[in-house]
Design a protein around this motif. Structure first.
Motif, mmCIF file in Angstrom:
data_model
loop_
_atom_site.group_PDB
_atom_site.id
_atom_site.type_symbol
_atom_site.label_atom_id
_atom_site.label_comp_id
_atom_site.label_asym_id
_atom_site.label_seq_id
_atom_site.Cartn_x
_atom_site.Cartn_y
_atom_site.Cartn_z
ATOM 1 N N CYS A 105 67.896 -19.438 -3.844
ATOM 2 C CA CYS A 105 67.235 -19.051 -5.092
ATOM 3 C C CYS A 105 66.330 -17.838 -4.860
ATOM 4 O O CYS A 105 66.128 -17.384 -3.736
ATOM 5 C CB CYS A 105 66.485 -20.224 -5.689
ATOM 6 S SG CYS A 105 64.938 -20.628 -4.871
ATOM 7 N N PHE A 230 61.759 -21.172 -3.258
ATOM 8 C CA PHE A 230 62.877 -21.137 -2.323
ATOM 9 C C PHE A 230 62.643 -22.032 -1.113
ATOM 10 O O PHE A 230 63.548 -22.722 -0.644
ATOM 11 C CB PHE A 230 63.122 -19.689 -1.892
ATOM 12 C CG PHE A 230 64.270 -19.518 -0.938
ATOM 13 C CD1 PHE A 230 65.396 -20.310 -1.024
ATOM 14 C CD2 PHE A 230 64.220 -18.546 0.050
ATOM 15 C CE1 PHE A 230 66.461 -20.146 -0.148
ATOM 16 C CE2 PHE A 230 65.275 -18.373 0.926
ATOM 17 C CZ PHE A 230 66.396 -19.187 0.830
ATOM 18 N N THR A 235 63.885 -27.647 -3.715
ATOM 19 C CA THR A 235 65.009 -26.728 -3.896
ATOM 20 C C THR A 235 66.180 -27.122 -3.010
ATOM 21 O O THR A 235 67.309 -26.705 -3.240
ATOM 22 C CB THR A 235 64.558 -25.281 -3.599
ATOM 23 O OG1 THR A 235 63.547 -24.915 -4.553
ATOM 24 C CG2 THR A 235 65.697 -24.292 -3.737
ATOM 25 N N GLN A 271 61.371 -26.542 -10.611
ATOM 26 C CA GLN A 271 62.404 -26.316 -11.613
ATOM 27 C C GLN A 271 61.950 -25.286 -12.640
ATOM 28 O O GLN A 271 62.745 -24.461 -13.105
ATOM 29 C CB GLN A 271 62.771 -27.635 -12.298
ATOM 30 C CG GLN A 271 63.384 -28.672 -11.363
ATOM 31 C CD GLN A 271 64.585 -28.134 -10.601
ATOM 32 O OE1 GLN A 271 65.440 -27.445 -11.155
ATOM 33 N NE2 GLN A 271 64.647 -28.451 -9.306
ATOM 34 N N ASN A 274 62.224 -21.818 -10.960
ATOM 35 C CA ASN A 274 63.615 -21.387 -10.855
ATOM 36 C C ASN A 274 64.207 -21.084 -12.229
ATOM 37 O O ASN A 274 65.053 -20.191 -12.367
ATOM 38 C CB ASN A 274 64.441 -22.450 -10.137
ATOM 39 C CG ASN A 274 64.192 -22.466 -8.640
ATOM 40 O OD1 ASN A 274 63.856 -21.437 -8.049
ATOM 41 N ND2 ASN A 274 64.337 -23.621 -8.009
ATOM 42 N N TYR A 277 63.049 -17.610 -13.181
ATOM 43 C CA TYR A 277 63.857 -16.654 -12.424
ATOM 44 C C TYR A 277 65.239 -16.503 -13.060
ATOM 45 O O TYR A 277 65.729 -15.378 -13.268
ATOM 46 C CB TYR A 277 64.014 -17.126 -10.980
ATOM 47 C CG TYR A 277 62.884 -16.818 -10.037
ATOM 48 C CD1 TYR A 277 62.360 -15.532 -9.926
ATOM 49 C CD2 TYR A 277 62.364 -17.811 -9.203
ATOM 50 C CE1 TYR A 277 61.343 -15.250 -9.030
ATOM 51 C CE2 TYR A 277 61.347 -17.528 -8.299
ATOM 52 C CZ TYR A 277 60.842 -16.250 -8.216
ATOM 53 O OH TYR A 277 59.837 -15.967 -7.330
ATOM 54 N N ASP A 278 65.897 -17.627 -13.337
ATOM 55 C CA ASP A 278 67.256 -17.580 -13.878
ATOM 56 C C ASP A 278 67.307 -16.808 -15.199
ATOM 57 O O ASP A 278 68.253 -16.049 -15.459
ATOM 58 C CB ASP A 278 67.791 -19.000 -14.101
ATOM 59 C CG ASP A 278 68.116 -19.715 -12.802
ATOM 60 O OD1 ASP A 278 68.231 -19.033 -11.763
ATOM 61 O OD2 ASP A 278 68.243 -20.953 -12.820
ATOM 62 N N THR A 281 67.311 -12.954 -14.425
ATOM 63 C CA THR A 281 68.161 -12.470 -13.340
ATOM 64 C C THR A 281 69.175 -11.444 -13.833
ATOM 65 O O THR A 281 69.822 -11.642 -14.860
ATOM 66 C CB THR A 281 68.904 -13.641 -12.677
ATOM 67 O OG1 THR A 281 67.961 -14.501 -12.041
ATOM 68 C CG2 THR A 281 69.895 -13.150 -11.634
ATOM 69 N N SER A 302 68.256 -13.015 -4.856
ATOM 70 C CA SER A 302 68.862 -14.320 -4.600
ATOM 71 C C SER A 302 70.261 -14.124 -4.036
ATOM 72 O O SER A 302 70.768 -12.993 -3.967
ATOM 73 C CB SER A 302 68.939 -15.134 -5.901
ATOM 74 O OG SER A 302 69.791 -14.481 -6.840
ATOM 75 N N GLU A 304 73.931 -16.127 -4.773
ATOM 76 C CA GLU A 304 74.595 -17.200 -5.491
ATOM 77 C C GLU A 304 75.601 -17.912 -4.593
ATOM 78 O O GLU A 304 76.092 -17.348 -3.603
ATOM 79 C CB GLU A 304 75.277 -16.638 -6.737
ATOM 80 C CG GLU A 304 74.273 -16.021 -7.717
ATOM 81 C CD GLU A 304 74.923 -15.423 -8.947
ATOM 82 O OE1 GLU A 304 76.172 -15.349 -8.974
ATOM 83 O OE2 GLU A 304 74.191 -15.049 -9.878
#
Length: 330
Positions: A105, A230, A235, A271, A274, A277-278, A281, A302, A304
């Protein structure tokens, strides 16, 4: 990176949800192109936080190393690594060894150290068949998107990283510090505001407190700069975490993060981080031959999950010394 930039003469493509891209014609001399366009590339990264260069046709580690050297003008040796890397040449590494079915992440590379790379360089020799993109997220935007009370607490207290080095899992202290000499490891820890404790079986436990929000050294903008999510236990894949806790105990995990005052960081906060962040992104699937530059303070990155072989080389450059780091409370 230099603090003075000229406007870039290169034509950068900006697309929603993707990093800035620079399409260049094949030159047959990628290192020469990198040398001639170094300042222009720095200007693009200063303006946008990252850039993906496509068309150079990078095809082997020697060429990539030369390109990295021409751009970085001196590459950093990694210290305090949390996962193994293959060393291709001085300052040129593989991506960190991490299970391909588990994402890495968002994080700012080596944000738990005092000498931080302000520039990350990536080059793709083999693109995976699916997934595996190196995503980027704008750190000031992420900070602004966090709940104000949570961001203020992290800015006030910082974050705490606890690590356990042994020969069973994760990086050994010899791998992380570049030596198996205990006195040298202790000297490094003292010089870098790291508290340490040798374990009866020969392992090493460390604690270090770092800032979670920093000012960008060039722009002065406040940036969410850390690896809180991270390197947190929540995580980890749930089955992996359960196994590690059963074997080593909650205090024996290879790494874990806490609030700066030592309070645990719950799964709900991880959560949330993250999720922010998502939502912010930008990603572009790798193609073989691609080059990517990332401002490591302005942008988190990050990796994936992916399938198929993936070979992405990494280098770190332009170190910035993070000062005024408080001593670690225990």
């Amino acid at each position: 990176m230099s603090s003075s930039f000229s406007p870039s003469p290169l034509d950068v493509s900006l697309r929603p949800g993707a990093p800035p891209m620079l399409q260049v014609p094949p030159t047959g001399d990628a290192p020469g192109w990198a040398d001639a366009n170094r300042q222009a590339l720095y200007g693009i990264v200063a303006e946008h936080g990252s850039v993906l260069v496509r068309g150079l046709g990078l095809s082997d580690a020697n060429t990539v190393g030369s390109v990295f050297q021409r751009i970085g003008r001196g590459l950093m040796a990694e210290r305090e690594a949390f996962a193994a890397r293959q060393v291709y040449s001085e300052g040129v590494y593989s991506s960190a060894k991490w299970p391909s079915n588990q994402p890495m992440c968002m994080h700012n590379e080596l944000s738990y150290t005092l000498d931080v790379p302000s520039l990350m360089l990536f080059a793709c020799l083999t693109a995976p068949t699916e997934g595996g993109a190196t995503g980027v997220a704008d750190s000031p935007t992420v900070l602004d998107a966090l709940p104000a009370e949570l961001a203020a607490r992290f800015e006030r207290e910082g974050w705490l990283l606890a690590r356990n080095y042994n020969d069973d899992i994760g990086a050994s202290y010899a791998d992380a510090f570049g030596t198996d000499n205990r006195a040298a490891v202790e000297n490094y820890c003292r010089a870098n505001a790291i508290e340490f404790e040798w374990q009866p079986e020969g392992g090493l436990r460390t604690w270090q407190r770092r800032k979670a929000v920093v000012q960008h050294p060039i722009t002065g903008r406040r940036c969410w700069f850390n690896q809180i999510a991270f390197l947190n236990e929540w995580t980890l894949d749930p089955e992996v975490r359960e196994f590690l806790v059963d074997v080593y105990g909650e205090d024996g995990l290879p790494f874990n993060t806490r609030f700066g005052n030592g309070d645990p960081i719950g799964d709900d906060i991880v959560q949330l981080l993250n999720g922010v962040y998502d939502a912010n992104t930008a990603r572009e699937p790798w193609q073989a031959g691609d080059l990517m530059l990332v401002d490591n303070i302005r942008s988190a990155h990050s990796r994936e999950a992916f399938s198929g072989p993936r070979e992405v080389l990494v280098a770190m450059a332009a170190p910035v010394r993070m000062t005024d780091t408080p001593q670690t409370p225990r």
